[in-house]
Structure formats: C-alpha cells, structure tokens
Design a protein around this motif. Structure first.
Motif, mmCIF file in Angstrom:
data_model
loop_
_atom_site.group_PDB
_atom_site.id
_atom_site.type_symbol
_atom_site.label_atom_id
_atom_site.label_comp_id
_atom_site.label_asym_id
_atom_site.label_seq_id
_atom_site.Cartn_x
_atom_site.Cartn_y
_atom_site.Cartn_z
ATOM 1 N N ALA A 321 0.835 -1.200 0.000
ATOM 2 C CA ALA A 321 0.000 0.000 0.000
ATOM 3 C C ALA A 321 0.867 1.246 0.000
ATOM 4 O O ALA A 321 0.594 2.207 -0.719
ATOM 5 N N LYS A 322 1.938 1.226 0.803
ATOM 6 C CA LYS A 322 2.807 2.405 0.873
ATOM 7 C C LYS A 322 3.545 2.610 -0.443
ATOM 8 O O LYS A 322 3.730 3.744 -0.883
ATOM 9 N N SER A 323 3.964 1.503 -1.068
ATOM 10 C CA SER A 323 4.691 1.653 -2.326
ATOM 11 C C SER A 323 3.799 2.253 -3.399
ATOM 12 O O SER A 323 4.268 2.835 -4.353
ATOM 13 N N ALA A 326 0.210 5.323 -0.588
ATOM 14 C CA ALA A 326 -0.655 5.579 0.556
ATOM 15 C C ALA A 326 0.215 5.900 1.769
ATOM 16 O O ALA A 326 1.207 5.219 2.006
#
Lengths: 420, 362
Positions: A321-323, A326
């Motif tokens: 998700a962070k990549s 987010a």
C-alpha cells in the motif's frame, strides 16, 4: 450408467451399503471416544438447563395440592364478582385437610404469593384452623371459611387460584417482562414497578460499553503483539495472559481497593489536586465500577482473537500500500483494518456474550446500580427461591443472546469470525 | 534496448546497512542504474540483494551512505512519496478488494478523478491481458493471473522505476518462463527502469540488460549477461553462474595475459590471467563444460582424461571424467552425427583453448 441404477460392490451388494458397513467401525470408535464427555455434558449441563427452563412454565403445584377444588372452580365465573359456590368451598376444605397433613399447603401459599401478596399468610392461617373443622358436621363450608378468614369471600383470591390452576403458566414470563394479568387481560405494570425491562436494557447497554472499551483498549495491544519481533511479543503475551492465571475474585477485590472513595485512585487524584478531598469520585458500586472491572477482566478475550487474526496479515500488504503512494494512516485504514475486522468480530462476540451473563464481578463492584440481569436471576434462585421467575428471566436472556447472534450472522456473517 | 550507463537514474553511493550494529548486511555498495535499464540483483539468499531493494523502496533505511533517485537523495523520503512501483514475492494483492479496486488503489490515494481512474485501470488490465477480470477477487485467480494483476498494479500509476522482489518465485517452471518474456516485453514497450531481484540465474540472464551478482553484502560482478557467463571475474561468479569446472593450483609465471599454472597434481597448464594475483599465489582455473573438446588436435592444454560416468540428456551427453586429478570434471558432448561415442572407463584426451580457461582468485 443412469443415475437411478444402483452401483454394486464386487460381492453384489449395493455399494452404498458396503460403504456404510465399512465406515461403521470408524463411527462407533469416534462415538466411543467422545462418549464420556458427551455423557458428562448431557448430565451436568444440558439436563439441568432444560430442567430449569421447564420450571419457567411449569405450574402443577396448584393441581397437585388442590385437585378437586380446581375441577369445581373451573365453572366459576370470575367476572360475576361473587364468591364461588358451596361445592367449591367443600372441595377446598377436603383438599386442604389432605394438604395440611403433608404440609404442602404452605408451599402452595408461597407460590401463589408471587401472584398476589397475602395469599401465603391466608393459607398458613387457614391451614392451622382447618384441622379443627369436622368435615361431616359442617352445615355450610362457605360460612366456615368466612369465619376462618374474610378474604375467602373476596373474588381476588379465587381469580388467582383459577388463573393458575392449569398445569402450565405464562405467569413467570409475564412477570419477567414487567407484564401482569389484570381484569382486562395482559397489561403493563405501573412505571414504578417495572424492573426487569430496565435491567435487561441496562445489561445490554453495559455489555455493549464493555465490548467497545475492550476493542479500543485491545486493538493497539493486539497490533503491537502481532508486529513486534518474537522475543518481545512473547514477553508482552505473558503480560496479557497474566490475569488469566490470577483468581477472578482476587482481581475483582483488587478493583474494590483501587476504586473506592478512600481507595488508591481517589487518594492519588486528591494528592495530585485533580479532585477536591470533599468531592471524591464515585468509581465503585455503580455502572462505572462494573464497566472498569469487567473491561479489565474480559480484555484478554478481545486481544487473543484479534492477535491471531492480525498474525495472519502479512506485513507486505502494508508495504504494498505504501509503495503505491498511501501514507501510513491510509494504508492502515484501507488495507490493514479491513483485514482485521474478523478478529474484532470474534472478540466482540466473545466479550459481549461473556459479559451479558456475568455475575461475580458486578455482584462485588456493581452495588445496586451496576448489576446485571444475571444478579437478579441469582437472587431469585438463591434468596427469594422464586425459581420459576429466575428460569423465565434466564430463558429470556438466552433468547436475546441467540437473537443477537442471529443478527450478527445476518449482518456481519459468522464466516467472517476467526478465532485463530 | 541500449541502456546508457552514463545516465545515473538510480545511484547507490557508498551505501552500508546493518540491522544489529555488529554485522554489515550490505558492505559499501556503489551502483548506478541508467534510465530505462533492466538491472537484476542476483545472489544466493542472505547475500544482501533484497535488503538493497528494500532500501531503494524505502522500507529499510541505509545505515550509511546515500541513495539518489534522479539526482535527489531519497534517504529521508518516506516510501509513499518515492513514487516507485513494486511487485512483491507473494503478489500482496489486497484480498478484501476486487482486482479493479486493487488497481484503482494507487490512483485513489493520488486523488485521481473517477473516470480517469477507470480508464487507467482498464488500460493497465488490458496491458497484461486481464481485461475481463476487474470484478474478481484475487483469491479466485490462479498464481499466474495474480502475478499479472500485481504487475499491472505496480505499473498503473506510471512510475518511472519499478522494483520486483522475486516476483516469479511462486510459479511453476513453464509459467515462469512465459512471464519472464512478458515482463521483458512490458519493460521494452513502456521504457521504464526495472530493478529485479532473483536467485534464479537463468531468469537473470534471460531478462536483464545488466546483472549485479551479490555475495556477502558486496557486488561481485556487474556486467551484461553474456559477459557474466563467458567472462566471470572471480571464482564465485564462475561457480554461481552456469556450470563450471574447477582446477586448483599455484601461479608459476605470468606473461602478458597468459598465466602458467602448476596444478596440485603436478601438471602444468596455461590459462588466461584474469584475477590470479602474482607468482606464487593460489589460483582457481575455470573452464565451462561446453568449451572442452574431446580428442582433437594436441595443444599445450591437452591432457589425459578418464571417463567415469555418462548421462544421456537427449541433445547432449554429460560426461563426468577425471582430469588433472579432479574427478568431478564435466564435459558436454553434443549428440551430433560423427561425434565420438564414449564408454565408461575409457581413456581419452581433452583439450581447451587457453582463452577459455580463466585463472581466477583462489
């Protein structure tokens, strides 16, 4: 081969039969393995529950104690306002003679006293006097009873007797739902006499509050447990489980020490000048006390299912998700949290159902305002000895819990619950 | 695809990484990746390649040194602001979202409008030939399909750099080979920069413009696949990439590019001096099995061989023989017309060109 044709085994018998035969041994062995526990549970758990639930409608005491009176009374019209006929009084006299000999009339008196106050003493007094009555030399039984106690001529006593002459009764359930059988059928009892409905409502509200508190307090800890490296998470897990290894009574009593007005917490707050000495917080013997103590006691039941679900969420989801851009909060809200919901569901069901029937803790720290319906049930079982009413309250509690469970299944889905 | 190596799109500048403050997992890494290049980090597990990838993605911080993306240091930029696409080993598709929602996620968090989002999702799905699967859940897809979706999700927001962490590790052999070509074609058609991590050398050789071989926290060799295979610079790379015959000895003389090596069994041979040190140093000679000739014309490097074992493999025959005292010496004999037919226990001679025998570090 068509579907209707039976498949045959090599010896010519039907394949289904030979399969059943070959599996029978396994089934019998499985049954034998569970038999001791099954028997134990049946005898000590299922049977008593069924018996207790049956008591909530069972009412054979009137029929058994006054068999002929019940028959004679059946034709009496309660609406007329007149006492019943001479035949009824004679039957009552004969029945009571028998009942007094076995002393069962006092039990009947206290049973009917639940429905109308004063009936108990009426039966006791009449029981003493009826011994002197000569059945063969009584000209009018009606007069004889009038002499013993004027109340026998009032229709109220007879109405109750007639209403409860059946083998089964809904009286306990009506009482448990704050209803009564008046002259015009079932009616709601006056506002100031309503206790059970309020108590049920309070039980549900408090259980809900406790469940929500457990989610709020347990979620971060479960998250920490699931994400910490093994060594530190094991240490933390021991701390979570520590209360399990301590006696429930000890923990509850500890809260008594902590929460009372002259207790540790109030003393500290006064010392820190957060509250005034003459304005100490009321933290015990009320709803606050029950909620605090029960949240503490039930917290592990929330943390453990949450932890076991969170443990199965791979950390790569958050990374993915962070990549994709987010930030931490969005990644948690959109990706991690939805996947942890089955744990919240399992923990909530566990905590809610446990708390709705909790007894010891509210009894000790709840005072009068912080008690649950279970405390009232316990009171009827062990103090007032009105087992029928206790059983009816218990049955309603059971139905409410099952209904909530059904609703949960309908809206959340029981498949979404994971206990590990 | 010609990757210009002068183009420093991603730069690791003296990067070190330690998890416990005692052991360096990555030791002084210097690496430049050109724009549009397909670079593979290859190495055995625990060699530090995944750690490098995670530092580039931002999930691990470099203990020392700088990482620069397009000229800007990114050490202190959180992963979600780096704009790097990533494909994970187990796909990491969100199980509670449909395929379409998974793909829309990176666009949503970038606050893209709904119509534009749908258009991009559709385009990305078509790109991996999964256009009809937008409404499915990841659990309803096969491993290969999930892999395609993960790929599409990493590409849907048009990142300049895409990282792949052993993305094909969970697929069976045939599907893996097929996906290798697909990823390669996507890379070529989109012109993106790819940093790919794998421990599968054939995957690395098939797909990459350049391969960095990792071992013990260092890059052992960074070069194109053919260089890596044909011109390994040290014995680890020679051993790790492809099949290799090892002969151990001591350097007797070095003259230009030719090293004369006295082998441990006493015989003397000539080899290409690559990384063998000075006279008196220990050295390992590396010869590829397919570069060894059976029989043939006698040269300085012709030696006796004893056939120990023959394994029939269809297109060629693997022959294990004893050469210079090494009885694990493998020769590949093509199964072609007119080729010599060997039998076990037979004595023959083997020859190799001096250039094919590389004298490397011990």
């Amino acid at each position: 081969m068509s579907n209707t044709e039976t498949v045959l085994a090599s010896d010519g018998s039907s394949l289904k039969q030979s399969l059943a035969r070959s599996l029978r041994r396994q089934k019998i062995r499985a049954l034998l393995l569970i038999a001791p526990l099954l028997l134990f549970v049946l005898l000590t758990f299922i049977a008593p529950i069924v018996d207790m639930l049956f008591r909530s409608v069972e009412n054979s005491i009137v029929q058994e104690t006054l068999p002929t009176t019940v028959v004679e009374l059946a034709s009496w019209d309660a609406e007329s306002g007149n006492p019943p006929s001479e035949a009824v009084f004679e039957a009552l006299a004969r029945d009571l003679k028998v009942a007094v000999a076995s002393k069962s009339h006092t039990r009947l008196g206290s049973r009917l006293n639940y429905e109308q106050t004063g009936v108990s003493s009426l039966f006791r007094q009449t029981g003493r006097q009826i011994k002197k009555l000569d059945l063969e030399a009584t000209p009018s039984f009606k007069d004889a009873f009038e002499k013993m106690n004027k109340r026998w001529l009032e229709p109220e006593v007879w109405t109750v007797l007639q209403a409860f002459s059946g083998k089964y009764t809904d009286g306990y359930f009506l009482a448990a739902a704050d209803l009564t059988r008046g002259a015009d059928g079932i009616e709601v009892v006056p506002e100031d006499e309503k206790i059970y409905f309020k108590l049920f409502l309070r039980t549900l509200q408090m259980s809900m509050t406790i469940t929500i508190m457990c989610i709020l307090l347990g979620y971060p800890i479960a998250f920490l447990l699931a994400t910490l490296p093994l060594r530190s998470s094991n240490m933390l897990m021991i701390l979570v489980l520590l209360p399990f290894w301590t006696s429930l009574l000890v923990r509850t009593s500890a809260w008594k020490v902590l929460l009372q007005q002259q207790g540790v917490i109030n003393d500290f707050l006064v010392w820190a000048h957060i509250v005034a000495d003459d304005n100490r917080l009321e933290l015990i013997n009320n709803v606050t006390g029950t909620v605090i103590a029960m949240t503490h006691i039930l917290l592990p039941f929330m943390i453990l299912p949450l932890f076991s679900v969170m443990k199965t969420i791979p950390p790569t989801y958050m990374r993915a998700a962070k990549s994709m851009g987010a930030n931490d909060f969005t990644a948690f809200r959109r990706v991690y949290f939805p996947q942890s919901i089955p744990g919240i569901g399992a923990g909530s069901i566990l905590v809610f159902i446990l708390s709705i029937g909790y007894y010891i803790t509210p009894e000790i720290v709840g005072g009068t305002k912080g008690v649950f319906i279970s405390n009232r049930i316990a009171y009827h079982i062990s103090s007032s000895l009105n087992w029928g009413l206790g059983a009816a309250l218990g049955a309603i509690l059971l139905v409410v819990v099952l209904a909530l469970y059904w609703m949960y299944d309908k809206f959340v889905g029981i498949d979404n619950v994971k206990l590990g | 695809m010609t990757a210009s190596n002068n183009d420093d799109f991603v730069v690791f500048d003296h990067v070190q990484k330690s998890y416990d403050g005692e052991l360096l997992v990555v030791k002084d890494l210097n690496l430049s990746i050109g724009k549009g290049e397909f670079l593979t980090l290859l190495g055995p597990s625990g060699s530090g390649k995944t750690t490098c990838l995670m530092m580039l993605a931002g999930f691990e911080t470099a203990t020392n040194g700088d990482i620069r993306l397009d000229g800007n240091p990114i050490n202190n930029i959180p992963p979600h602001k780096r704009g790097i696409g990533m494909v994970f080993q187990n796909y990491a598709l969100f199980p509670h979202m449909t395929v379409g929602e998974n793909l829309a996620f990176p666009l949503e968090v970038r606050k893209m409008g709904k119509s534009e989002r749908e258009e991009k999702v559709k385009y990305a799905l078509d790109m991996v030939q999964m256009g009809d699967f937008a409404g499915r859940r990841p659990a309803q897809l096969s491993g290969g399909q999930q892999q395609r979706i993960a790929l599409a999700r990493a590409l849907v927001f048009n990142p300049q750099l895409v990282l792949m962490d052993e993305p094909l590790g969970a697929l069976d052999k045939q599907l893996r080979e097929h996906m290798q070509y697909e990823i390669k074609h996507l890379h070529e058609s989109l012109g993106i920069t790819v940093v790919y991590v794998t421990h599968d050398q054939s995957e690395a050789l098939t797909m990459s413009d350049r391969v960095a071989v990792f071992e013990d926290g260092r890059i052992q060799q960074l070069s194109s696949p053919d260089d890596l295979y044909e011109r390994p610079e040290n014995s680890f790379v020679a051993q790790f990439i492809g099949e290799n015959n090892k002969l151990v000895g001591t350097v007797a003389a070095v003259k230009g590019t030719t090293a004369t090596v006295k082998l441990d069994n006493g015989s003397v041979t000539e080899a290409l001096a690559v990384n063998c040190g000075e006279v008196g140093d220990r050295t390992t000679l590396s010869i590829r099995p397919e570069r060894v000739d059976l029989g043939g014309k006698k040269t300085k490097n012709t030696t006796d061989a004893l056939v120990k074992e023959l394994i029939y493999l269809g297109d060629h025959i693997r022959c294990r023989m004893e050469v210079h005292g090494n009885d694990e010496f493998i020769v590949k004999v093509p199964n072609a017309a007119g080729h010599k037919h060997l039998v076990e226990g037979e004595k023959t001679t083997v020859t190799w060109a001096k250039e094919d025998c590389r004298a490397l570090d011990a």
